[in-house]
Write a protein that holds these residues in place. Sequence first.
Motif, PDB file in Angstrom:
ATOM      1  N   ILE A  43       0.844  -1.209   0.000  1.00 41.69           N
ATOM      2  CA  ILE A  43       0.000   0.000   0.000  1.00 41.69           C
ATOM      3  C   ILE A  43       0.871   1.248   0.000  1.00 41.69           C
ATOM      4  N   ALA A  44       1.918   1.245   0.831  1.00 47.98           N
ATOM      5  CA  ALA A  44       2.828   2.393   0.908  1.00 47.98           C
ATOM      6  C   ALA A  44       3.472   2.671  -0.446  1.00 47.98           C
ATOM      7  N   LYS A  45       3.899   1.619  -1.125  1.00 51.70           N
ATOM      8  CA  LYS A  45       4.543   1.775  -2.429  1.00 51.70           C
ATOM      9  C   LYS A  45       3.575   2.354  -3.453  1.00 51.70           C
ATOM     10  N   ASN A  46       2.320   1.916  -3.401  1.00 49.30           N
ATOM     11  CA  ASN A  46       1.315   2.376  -4.363  1.00 49.30           C
ATOM     12  C   ASN A  46       0.827   3.789  -4.100  1.00 49.30           C
ATOM     13  N   THR A  47       0.900   4.231  -2.859  1.00 50.11           N
ATOM     14  CA  THR A  47       0.322   5.534  -2.505  1.00 50.11           C
ATOM     15  C   THR A  47       1.360   6.582  -2.113  1.00 50.11           C
ATOM     16  N   GLY A  48       2.636   6.196  -2.056  1.00 52.38           N
ATOM     17  CA  GLY A  48       3.695   7.157  -1.771  1.00 52.38           C
ATOM     18  C   GLY A  48       3.757   7.635  -0.340  1.00 52.38           C
ATOM     19  N   VAL A  49       3.394   6.779   0.604  1.00 51.45           N
ATOM     20  CA  VAL A  49       3.478   7.145   2.015  1.00 51.45           C
ATOM     21  C   VAL A  49       4.470   6.218   2.717  1.00 51.45           C
ATOM     22  N   GLN A  50       4.742   6.511   3.975  1.00 55.70           N
ATOM     23  CA  GLN A  50       5.691   5.710   4.746  1.00 55.70           C
ATOM     24  C   GLN A  50       4.983   4.502   5.361  1.00 55.70           C
ATOM     25  N   ALA A  51       5.558   3.319   5.185  1.00 64.15           N
ATOM     26  CA  ALA A  51       4.909   2.085   5.618  1.00 64.15           C
ATOM     27  C   ALA A  51       4.702   2.034   7.127  1.00 64.15           C
ATOM     28  N   PHE A  52       5.661   2.540   7.902  1.00 62.51           N
ATOM     29  CA  PHE A  52       5.562   2.435   9.361  1.00 62.51           C
ATOM     30  C   PHE A  52       4.390   3.255   9.895  1.00 62.51           C
ATOM     31  N   SER A  53       4.267   4.495   9.418  1.00 61.40           N
ATOM     32  CA  SER A  53       3.147   5.332   9.874  1.00 61.40           C
ATOM     33  C   SER A  53       1.835   4.888   9.246  1.00 61.40           C
ATOM     34  N   LEU A  54       1.898   4.369   8.026  1.00 67.94           N
ATOM     35  CA  LEU A  54       0.696   3.856   7.369  1.00 67.94           C
ATOM     36  C   LEU A  54       0.070   2.742   8.188  1.00 67.94           C
ATOM     37  N   GLU A  55       0.921   1.897   8.791  1.00 77.42           N
ATOM     38  CA  GLU A  55       0.420   0.785   9.592  1.00 77.42           C
ATOM     39  C   GLU A  55      -0.497   1.284  10.704  1.00 77.42           C
ATOM     40  N   ARG A  56      -0.165   2.410  11.288  1.00 71.73           N
ATOM     41  CA  ARG A  56      -0.993   2.978  12.359  1.00 71.73           C
ATOM     42  C   ARG A  56      -2.355   3.426  11.817  1.00 71.73           C
ATOM     43  N   LEU A  57      -2.325   4.064  10.646  1.00 76.18           N
ATOM     44  CA  LEU A  57      -3.579   4.498  10.029  1.00 76.18           C
ATOM     45  C   LEU A  57      -4.446   3.296   9.680  1.00 76.18           C
ATOM     46  N   LEU A  58      -3.826   2.231   9.188  1.00 79.58           N
ATOM     47  CA  LEU A  58      -4.574   1.035   8.828  1.00 79.58           C
ATOM     48  C   LEU A  58      -5.194   0.378  10.052  1.00 79.58           C
ATOM     49  N   LEU A  59      -4.433   0.302  11.134  1.00 80.67           N
ATOM     50  CA  LEU A  59      -4.963  -0.301  12.360  1.00 80.67           C
ATOM     51  C   LEU A  59      -6.142   0.509  12.895  1.00 80.67           C
ATOM     52  N   ALA A  60      -6.056   1.827  12.796  1.00 80.12           N
ATOM     53  CA  ALA A  60      -7.183   2.670  13.201  1.00 80.12           C
ATOM     54  C   ALA A  60      -8.384   2.432  12.296  1.00 80.12           C
ATOM     55  N   SER A  61      -8.134   2.244  11.002  1.00 80.39           N
ATOM     56  CA  SER A  61      -9.210   1.984  10.043  1.00 80.39           C
ATOM     57  C   SER A  61      -9.894   0.649  10.336  1.00 80.39           C
ATOM     58  N   VAL A  62      -9.097  -0.331  10.758  1.00 80.83           N
ATOM     59  CA  VAL A  62      -9.667  -1.624  11.144  1.00 80.83           C
ATOM     60  C   VAL A  62     -10.528  -1.464  12.394  1.00 80.83           C
ATOM     61  N   ALA A  63     -10.029  -0.700  13.354  1.00 78.72           N
ATOM     62  CA  ALA A  63     -10.741  -0.525  14.628  1.00 78.72           C
ATOM     63  C   ALA A  63     -12.100   0.137  14.441  1.00 78.72           C
TER      64      ALA A  63
ATOM     65  N   GLY B 139     -13.853  -0.060  11.657  1.00 82.63           N
ATOM     66  CA  GLY B 139     -14.681  -0.895  10.803  1.00 82.63           C
ATOM     67  C   GLY B 139     -14.633  -0.599   9.322  1.00 82.63           C
ATOM     68  N   ILE B 140     -13.789   0.329   8.887  1.00 80.14           N
ATOM     69  CA  ILE B 140     -13.708   0.646   7.461  1.00 80.14           C
ATOM     70  C   ILE B 140     -12.906  -0.415   6.716  1.00 80.14           C
ATOM     71  N   VAL B 141     -11.842  -0.884   7.346  1.00 82.90           N
ATOM     72  CA  VAL B 141     -10.923  -1.848   6.735  1.00 82.90           C
ATOM     73  C   VAL B 141     -10.953  -3.146   7.525  1.00 82.90           C
ATOM     74  N   LYS B 142     -10.770  -4.272   6.836  1.00 77.74           N
ATOM     75  CA  LYS B 142     -10.622  -5.568   7.501  1.00 77.74           C
ATOM     76  C   LYS B 142      -9.196  -6.085   7.289  1.00 77.74           C
ATOM     77  N   LYS B 143      -8.739  -6.939   8.201  1.00 73.98           N
ATOM     78  CA  LYS B 143      -7.355  -7.402   8.200  1.00 73.98           C
ATOM     79  C   LYS B 143      -7.302  -8.918   8.263  1.00 73.98           C
ATOM     80  N   GLN B 144      -6.432  -9.510   7.453  1.00 75.82           N
ATOM     81  CA  GLN B 144      -6.140 -10.940   7.518  1.00 75.82           C
ATOM     82  C   GLN B 144      -4.635 -11.115   7.641  1.00 75.82           C
ATOM     83  N   ILE B 145      -4.179 -11.506   8.806  1.00 75.20           N
ATOM     84  CA  ILE B 145      -2.749 -11.647   9.131  1.00 75.20           C
ATOM     85  C   ILE B 145      -2.048 -10.321   8.891  1.00 75.20           C
TER      86      ILE B 145
END
Length: 368
Positions: A73-93, A95-101
């Motif tokens: 996702i970071a490579k496709n959108t030009g953002v930093q993977a480490f900080s992106l992970e935090r945004l993704l986890l918030a998105s999962v919390a 209910g916008i995004v779902k996570k598998q492993i």
Amino acid sequence: MNYSGWGKLHSSILSRYQSINVIIVIYFEKIMIPSEIQQAMYGFMSSHVLFVGDELGIFDLLAQDNWYTSEEIAKNTGVQAFSLERLLLASVAIGIVKKQIDKYQVSEHIKPFLAKTSPNYCGGAFTHFREISTQSFRFLKNAVQENQPQWKQFFGQEENYSPFTDLYKDPEVVDNFLSSMWGLGYLAAQELVKKYSFNKHSCLVDVGGGSGSFAIAALEQCLTLHAIVFDLPSVQSYLEQKRSQHQLDKRLNFVAGDFFKDDLPIGDLYVLGYILSDWSQQDGTNLLNKIYDSLPNGGTIMILEKLFDEDKNGPIETAMMNLAMLLETRGQHYSGSEYISWLQKIGFCNCQVIRSSGEKHLVVGVKP
């Protein structure tokens, strides 16, 4: 102390500790913050997760059929993977995004609303909330204390200022605003136009129609209908673009004008979509009288708005936008019966409310 004595003492201490621990747990259970307060506390954070994820194209990517790692996702959108992970986890919390492993995807029922190529994409509505509303709500206390819009605080303008004055000067701002209105309006309009028969009408005039979302939905529903969007000149290019996209060049026209100052185009059906909630009751009454005088006998007015429940206890979208109107305009939101009473005072009859499954509804009145 012998071992048996120590054992008894240890058992006594352990018993007391466990009792205290139980009391502490019970105590904290009693003072746990209610979920309603928690949702209100963290709600503004959730909003920005939604806005930023959309703006950066993250949700658009995740609304496709593939699963992606944060690195992909970071490579496709030009953002930093480490900080992106935090945004993704918030998105999962939230209910916008779902996570598998270690992979992510937008939740299935949300995909049509966050995929930018989808006809149901609603991200255009986020611009106004992100750029205007999140700023204006900083001054909610002032607005409540003064019962005045807070234009001076976040626009640097005086009391007689209208935010629409500057909004329509900048082509980029106009396009963003109209995209927001399209995102808020088209999906609801598609549902509502199926609940009303347009066959008895020949020309719909969408007063202050902006993006043309309702006019276009109505034209797509009724193939014999013609429509006019009546709005300020800077709206024309956006409206013509939408008209071409929906192949309605022969049945949808644009007429430039100010609905307070200029004569209205002739039609037998006038639509006010999110107009009355932007202005004072006196301004609204003047506009309703103008429409009444312009309509032929038997002509119809449609008011397209969020509605309060009759007890004014909700829904939450209307209550929050009612606050936004206090901050950003001179308008307010009403219940269905309040709109009907307003129309009847003007002279309209056979008034009714046509509800959608969402937050935008129709109030209809007929000129006798």
